[in-house]
Design a protein around this motif. Structure first.
Motif, PDB file in Angstrom:
ATOM      1  N   ALA A   1      45.117  -9.202  24.615  1.00  0.00           N
ATOM      2  CA  ALA A   1      44.736  -9.160  23.446  1.00  0.00           C
ATOM      3  C   ALA A   1      43.846 -10.461  23.147  1.00  0.00           C
ATOM      4  CB  ALA A   1      45.980  -9.049  22.530  1.00  0.00           C
ATOM      5  N   GLU A   2      43.864 -11.263  23.473  1.00  0.00           N
ATOM      6  CA  GLU A   2      43.093 -12.618  23.182  1.00  0.00           C
ATOM      7  C   GLU A   2      41.905 -12.345  24.119  1.00  0.00           C
ATOM      8  OE1 GLU A   2      41.631 -16.172  21.828  1.00  0.00           O
ATOM      9  OE2 GLU A   2      43.643 -15.118  21.350  1.00  0.00           O
ATOM     10  N   LEU A   3      41.703 -11.727  25.240  1.00  0.00           N
ATOM     11  CA  LEU A   3      40.349 -11.484  26.031  1.00  0.00           C
ATOM     12  C   LEU A   3      39.653 -10.274  25.234  1.00  0.00           C
ATOM     13  CD1 LEU A   3      38.999 -12.053  28.369  1.00  0.00           C
ATOM     14  CD2 LEU A   3      40.023 -10.303  29.546  1.00  0.00           C
ATOM     15  N   SER A   4      40.483  -9.201  24.819  1.00  0.00           N
ATOM     16  CA  SER A   4      39.654  -8.297  24.021  1.00  0.00           C
ATOM     17  C   SER A   4      39.216  -8.763  22.706  1.00  0.00           C
ATOM     18  CB  SER A   4      40.753  -7.107  23.913  1.00  0.00           C
ATOM     19  OG  SER A   4      41.399  -6.617  24.948  1.00  0.00           O
ATOM     20  N   LYS A   5      39.786  -9.444  21.915  1.00  0.00           N
ATOM     21  CA  LYS A   5      39.377 -10.121  20.830  1.00  0.00           C
ATOM     22  C   LYS A   5      37.888 -10.659  21.186  1.00  0.00           C
ATOM     23  CE  LYS A   5      39.935 -13.000  16.785  1.00  0.00           C
ATOM     24  NZ  LYS A   5      39.065 -13.431  16.697  1.00  0.00           N
ATOM     25  N   VAL A   6      38.035 -11.613  22.061  1.00  0.00           N
ATOM     26  CA  VAL A   6      36.650 -12.264  22.426  1.00  0.00           C
ATOM     27  C   VAL A   6      35.554 -11.241  22.892  1.00  0.00           C
ATOM     28  CG1 VAL A   6      35.782 -13.961  23.813  1.00  0.00           C
ATOM     29  CG2 VAL A   6      37.752 -14.462  23.156  1.00  0.00           C
TER      30      VAL A   6
ATOM     31  N   GLU B   1      35.245  -8.377  21.991  1.00  0.00           N
ATOM     32  CA  GLU B   1      35.084  -7.722  21.103  1.00  0.00           C
ATOM     33  C   GLU B   1      34.142  -8.284  20.009  1.00  0.00           C
ATOM     34  OE1 GLU B   1      38.317  -5.833  19.046  1.00  0.00           O
ATOM     35  OE2 GLU B   1      38.762  -4.548  20.571  1.00  0.00           O
ATOM     36  N   ASP B   2      34.383  -9.488  19.823  1.00  0.00           N
ATOM     37  CA  ASP B   2      33.517 -10.658  19.125  1.00  0.00           C
ATOM     38  C   ASP B   2      32.070 -10.641  19.732  1.00  0.00           C
ATOM     39  OD1 ASP B   2      35.391 -10.910  17.477  1.00  0.00           O
ATOM     40  OD2 ASP B   2      36.212 -12.768  18.000  1.00  0.00           O
TER      41      ASP B   2
ATOM     42  N   ALA C   1      29.912  -7.670  19.520  1.00  0.00           N
ATOM     43  CA  ALA C   1      29.663  -7.297  18.151  1.00  0.00           C
ATOM     44  C   ALA C   1      28.507  -8.228  17.775  1.00  0.00           C
ATOM     45  CB  ALA C   1      30.719  -7.634  16.850  1.00  0.00           C
ATOM     46  N   ASP C   2      28.627  -9.282  18.255  1.00  0.00           N
ATOM     47  CA  ASP C   2      27.439 -10.457  18.099  1.00  0.00           C
ATOM     48  C   ASP C   2      26.110  -9.918  18.829  1.00  0.00           C
ATOM     49  OD1 ASP C   2      26.386 -12.851  17.069  1.00  0.00           O
ATOM     50  OD2 ASP C   2      26.446 -13.533  19.197  1.00  0.00           O
ATOM     51  N   ALA C   3      26.679  -9.422  19.815  1.00  0.00           N
ATOM     52  CA  ALA C   3      25.393  -8.784  20.809  1.00  0.00           C
ATOM     53  C   ALA C   3      24.534  -7.733  19.865  1.00  0.00           C
ATOM     54  CB  ALA C   3      25.677  -8.471  22.226  1.00  0.00           C
ATOM     55  N   GLN C   4      25.586  -6.650  19.442  1.00  0.00           N
ATOM     56  CA  GLN C   4      24.818  -5.567  18.721  1.00  0.00           C
ATOM     57  C   GLN C   4      24.292  -6.177  17.530  1.00  0.00           C
ATOM     58  OE1 GLN C   4      28.723  -3.619  17.774  1.00  0.00           O
ATOM     59  NE2 GLN C   4      28.262  -2.010  19.195  1.00  0.00           N
ATOM     60  N   ARG C   5      24.740  -7.128  16.864  1.00  0.00           N
ATOM     61  CA  ARG C   5      24.027  -7.527  15.570  1.00  0.00           C
ATOM     62  C   ARG C   5      22.801  -8.299  16.070  1.00  0.00           C
ATOM     63  NH1 ARG C   5      28.571  -9.548  14.216  1.00  0.00           N
ATOM     64  NH2 ARG C   5      28.388 -11.554  14.997  1.00  0.00           N
ATOM     65  N   LYS C   6      22.587  -9.047  17.193  1.00  0.00           N
ATOM     66  CA  LYS C   6      21.448  -9.518  17.671  1.00  0.00           C
ATOM     67  C   LYS C   6      20.338  -8.487  17.926  1.00  0.00           C
ATOM     68  CE  LYS C   6      23.329 -14.042  19.090  1.00  0.00           C
ATOM     69  NZ  LYS C   6      23.616 -14.920  19.952  1.00  0.00           N
ATOM     70  N   PHE C   7      20.983  -7.562  18.767  1.00  0.00           N
ATOM     71  CA  PHE C   7      19.938  -6.584  19.290  1.00  0.00           C
ATOM     72  C   PHE C   7      19.285  -5.670  18.108  1.00  0.00           C
ATOM     73  CE2 PHE C   7      18.883  -2.499  21.449  1.00  0.00           C
ATOM     74  CZ  PHE C   7      18.022  -2.941  22.362  1.00  0.00           C
ATOM     75  N   THR C   8      20.364  -5.263  17.011  1.00  0.00           N
ATOM     76  CA  THR C   8      19.728  -4.573  15.955  1.00  0.00           C
ATOM     77  C   THR C   8      18.882  -5.327  15.216  1.00  0.00           C
ATOM     78  OG1 THR C   8      21.973  -3.570  15.722  1.00  0.00           O
ATOM     79  CG2 THR C   8      20.468  -3.471  13.774  1.00  0.00           C
ATOM     80  N   ASN C   9      19.109  -6.593  15.052  1.00  0.00           N
ATOM     81  CA  ASN C   9      17.826  -7.617  14.325  1.00  0.00           C
ATOM     82  C   ASN C   9      16.690  -7.638  15.090  1.00  0.00           C
ATOM     83  OD1 ASN C   9      19.672  -8.274  12.221  1.00  0.00           O
ATOM     84  ND2 ASN C   9      20.561 -10.140  13.253  1.00  0.00           N
ATOM     85  N   LEU C  10      16.813  -7.418  16.693  1.00  0.00           N
ATOM     86  CA  LEU C  10      15.585  -7.638  17.323  1.00  0.00           C
ATOM     87  C   LEU C  10      14.869  -6.204  17.111  1.00  0.00           C
ATOM     88  CD1 LEU C  10      14.014  -9.145  19.737  1.00  0.00           C
ATOM     89  CD2 LEU C  10      15.505  -7.757  21.250  1.00  0.00           C
TER      90      LEU C  10
END
Length: 182
Positions: A94-99, A101-102, A105-114
């Motif tokens: 669960a801890e690994l999955s959370k990291v 997913e985080d 999500a961060d990579a998605q945000r950065k790519f969308t901003n790019l």
């Protein structure tokens, strides 16, 4: 384009994430070692007690009763050990999955901003290409969310199956030990 400061900050964040995951992995290993030490110590003590009891047996019927009395506690202890081990592994997963997913999500945000930044600076007449790119990013994000949802559902199903098998195995040991004792 990313600046040097952004690259350094990204690498620093990645190192911190890696160190956090390594720390969590060691915590999991420590818990497993502790569980195994406790189980081994208990098994040694019980083996000694059982050996002493075997030496005091006077006839075959008493021996059968002694042996049959071992099955139920053994099944319950095995189920408890398996459950504890599963809980440790599940918490680590669960801890690994959370990291993950985080980070995703961060990579998605950065790519969308790019992509948005590139769209703002795109030359005139490239609106169709930008729309296709945005649509592809949205589709990829949707696919990733679907995969994450499927993994969560599979994990929940595996846990439910594990609980059912444990309950069945423990329940099956009770009648078997009672039959032998009778």
């Amino acid at each position: 384009m990313m600046t040097v400061e952004q690259v350094v900050a990204s690498h620093k964040a990645n190192v911190e994430t890696l160190m956090g995951l390594t720390s969590k992995a060691f915590e999991g290993v420590e818990k497993i070692v502790e569980l195994n030490m406790t189980a081994t110590k208990a098994a040694l003590e019980e083996s000694g007690e059982h050996a002493k009891a075997l030496l005091s047996v006077k006839d075959a019927q008493e021996l059968l009763a002694l042996q049959s009395g071992l099955f139920q506690p053994l099944a319950e202890k095995t189920a408890a050990y398996s459950r504890h081990l599963y809980d440790i592994a599940s918490a680590q997963g669960a801890e690994l999955s959370k990291v993950f997913e985080d980070q995703a999500a961060d990579a998605q945000r950065k790519f969308t901003n790019l992509v948005d930044g590139a769209a703002k600076n795109a030359p005139a007449g490239s609106e169709a290409a930008v729309a296709v790119m945005k649509s592809a990013v949205a589709s990829a994000n949707s696919a990733l969310e679907s995969v994450q949802k499927a993994v969560r559902q599979a994990t929940e199903m595996a846990e439910a199956n594990f609980n059912a098998v444990t309950a069945t195995a423990t329940g099956a040991a009770k009648p078997a030990s009672k039959k032998r004792a009778a």
